[in-house]
Design an enzyme around this catalytic site. Sequence first.
Site, mmCIF file in Angstrom:
data_model
loop_
_atom_site.group_PDB
_atom_site.id
_atom_site.type_symbol
_atom_site.label_atom_id
_atom_site.label_comp_id
_atom_site.label_asym_id
_atom_site.label_seq_id
_atom_site.Cartn_x
_atom_site.Cartn_y
_atom_site.Cartn_z
ATOM 1 N N ASP A 5 17.706 52.332 -6.891
ATOM 2 C CA ASP A 5 16.398 51.694 -7.076
ATOM 3 C C ASP A 5 15.590 51.952 -5.813
ATOM 4 O O ASP A 5 16.154 52.053 -4.720
ATOM 5 C CB ASP A 5 16.600 50.185 -7.239
ATOM 6 C CG ASP A 5 15.337 49.464 -7.652
ATOM 7 O OD1 ASP A 5 15.231 49.099 -8.812
ATOM 8 O OD2 ASP A 5 14.452 49.252 -6.787
ATOM 9 N N HIS A 59 10.429 49.843 -20.459
ATOM 10 C CA HIS A 59 11.337 50.895 -20.915
ATOM 11 C C HIS A 59 12.691 50.368 -20.443
ATOM 12 O O HIS A 59 12.867 50.143 -19.239
ATOM 13 C CB HIS A 59 11.001 52.241 -20.242
ATOM 14 C CG HIS A 59 11.986 53.312 -20.582
ATOM 15 N ND1 HIS A 59 11.663 54.407 -21.341
ATOM 16 C CD2 HIS A 59 13.295 53.450 -20.270
ATOM 17 C CE1 HIS A 59 12.738 55.176 -21.478
ATOM 18 N NE2 HIS A 59 13.740 54.612 -20.828
ATOM 19 N N HIS A 102 15.900 49.173 -18.846
ATOM 20 C CA HIS A 102 16.673 49.561 -17.666
ATOM 21 C C HIS A 102 17.542 48.393 -17.236
ATOM 22 O O HIS A 102 17.225 47.238 -17.509
ATOM 23 C CB HIS A 102 15.746 50.017 -16.529
ATOM 24 C CG HIS A 102 14.684 49.023 -16.198
ATOM 25 N ND1 HIS A 102 13.489 48.959 -16.890
ATOM 26 C CD2 HIS A 102 14.632 48.022 -15.294
ATOM 27 C CE1 HIS A 102 12.750 47.977 -16.404
ATOM 28 N NE2 HIS A 102 13.417 47.381 -15.431
HETATM 29 O O1 G7M Z 1 13.073 44.879 -14.337
HETATM 30 P P1 G7M Z 1 11.855 45.379 -13.594
HETATM 31 O O2 G7M Z 1 10.911 46.136 -14.521
HETATM 32 O O3 G7M Z 1 11.189 44.321 -12.831
HETATM 33 O O4 G7M Z 1 12.447 46.376 -12.531
HETATM 34 C C1 G7M Z 1 12.001 47.690 -12.292
HETATM 35 C C2 G7M Z 1 12.794 48.240 -11.138
HETATM 36 O O5 G7M Z 1 12.434 49.604 -10.960
HETATM 37 C C3 G7M Z 1 12.508 47.527 -9.819
HETATM 38 O O6 G7M Z 1 13.731 47.086 -9.249
HETATM 39 C C4 G7M Z 1 11.810 48.599 -8.974
HETATM 40 O O7 G7M Z 1 12.117 48.523 -7.594
HETATM 41 C C5 G7M Z 1 12.317 49.891 -9.576
HETATM 42 N N1 G7M Z 1 11.372 51.004 -9.445
HETATM 43 C C6 G7M Z 1 10.044 50.947 -9.683
HETATM 44 N N2 G7M Z 1 9.517 52.187 -9.504
HETATM 45 C C7 G7M Z 1 8.105 52.506 -9.695
HETATM 46 C C8 G7M Z 1 10.509 53.046 -9.137
HETATM 47 C C9 G7M Z 1 10.554 54.438 -8.829
HETATM 48 O O8 G7M Z 1 9.565 55.176 -8.842
HETATM 49 N N3 G7M Z 1 11.792 54.939 -8.537
HETATM 50 C C10 G7M Z 1 12.926 54.147 -8.504
HETATM 51 N N4 G7M Z 1 14.077 54.734 -8.191
HETATM 52 N N5 G7M Z 1 12.897 52.828 -8.795
HETATM 53 C C11 G7M Z 1 11.702 52.273 -9.106
#
Ligand code: G7M
Length: 256
Positions: free
Chosen positions: A121, A191, A193
């Site tokens: 993450d 989406h 995850h």
């Molecule tokens: O469940 P929720 O939608 O809140 O979590 C999304 C997770 O995706 C979070 O823990 C963010 O830190 C992670 N995340 C968000 N973005 C935009 C990115 C990214 O571009 N790359 C990665 N590796 N993680 C991301």
Amino acid sequence: MEKTPIGHDSLAEMLKDSTLELKMKNDIYSTYQLIPPAHLSDMKTTVICPATQKHVKKYQVQETFLVEETEEDYRSITLPYIQSQSFSVQWVYNILEKKAEAERIICEDPDPKTGFVLLPDFKWDMKQLDDLYLIAIVRSRDIKSLRDLRSEHVPLLENILRKGQEAILKKFSVPACKLRIYLHYQPSYYHLHVHFTSLSHDAPGCGVERAHLLSDVILNLKGSPMYYQKRPLFFPLQADDNLAVKFREAGKLPNC
Ligand code: G7M
């Protein structure tokens, strides 16, 4: 900007080479302001550019309310909101299509139904295992969140749980019993995850009001195929989040 946990390797140097200013002393207890040497005072920094107004809101400290969302609320309030104004998931598609972060992938399964990609993450700088944080992104593009999960998704969820645990043990030597594996409801990105965090790290969003343990989700779906479609779900919303505005307009946000 975030101060990440102090790694064991730098602790001795930190204590030896820092300046300590005494703040308070009482019996065997004392507190200090510690000024570390420059090379040990780096901060992990995330930049979102250009940022939308929604990004700005996400990172601002605001009053938070606990909301109860029934099956009907989801259909009439949340779903139209998701369809009209949720964050773009382009970054997720970039990962699935190997257009970004390809070199960071820890494990992947190409199956279109039960497959996923596991990678760090972006909250984790990978410098120490104390705050280990990975996410598994499912290949299927039509599961928005926990609300969409039905018993037919159990093989997908079991696959993520088992292969994710195995991959983390192999790559980082962290066993399954030291991991907190969960989904967020509401997520920020619609989406599906799954979050894998170290049990010893209080990761943001791992509290009971937002996190649903993957093992519990699997058991609930095995016991009741439509569990997450039917039951009310609770989650926190910040006061001026657009979804909170919709719940307030529908008279569903308590005045407190
Ligand atoms: O469940 P929720 O939608 O809140 O979590 C999304 C997770 O995706 C979070 O823990 C963010 O830190 C992670 N995340 C968000 N973005 C935009 C990115 C990214 O571009 N790359 C990665 N590796 N993680 C991301």
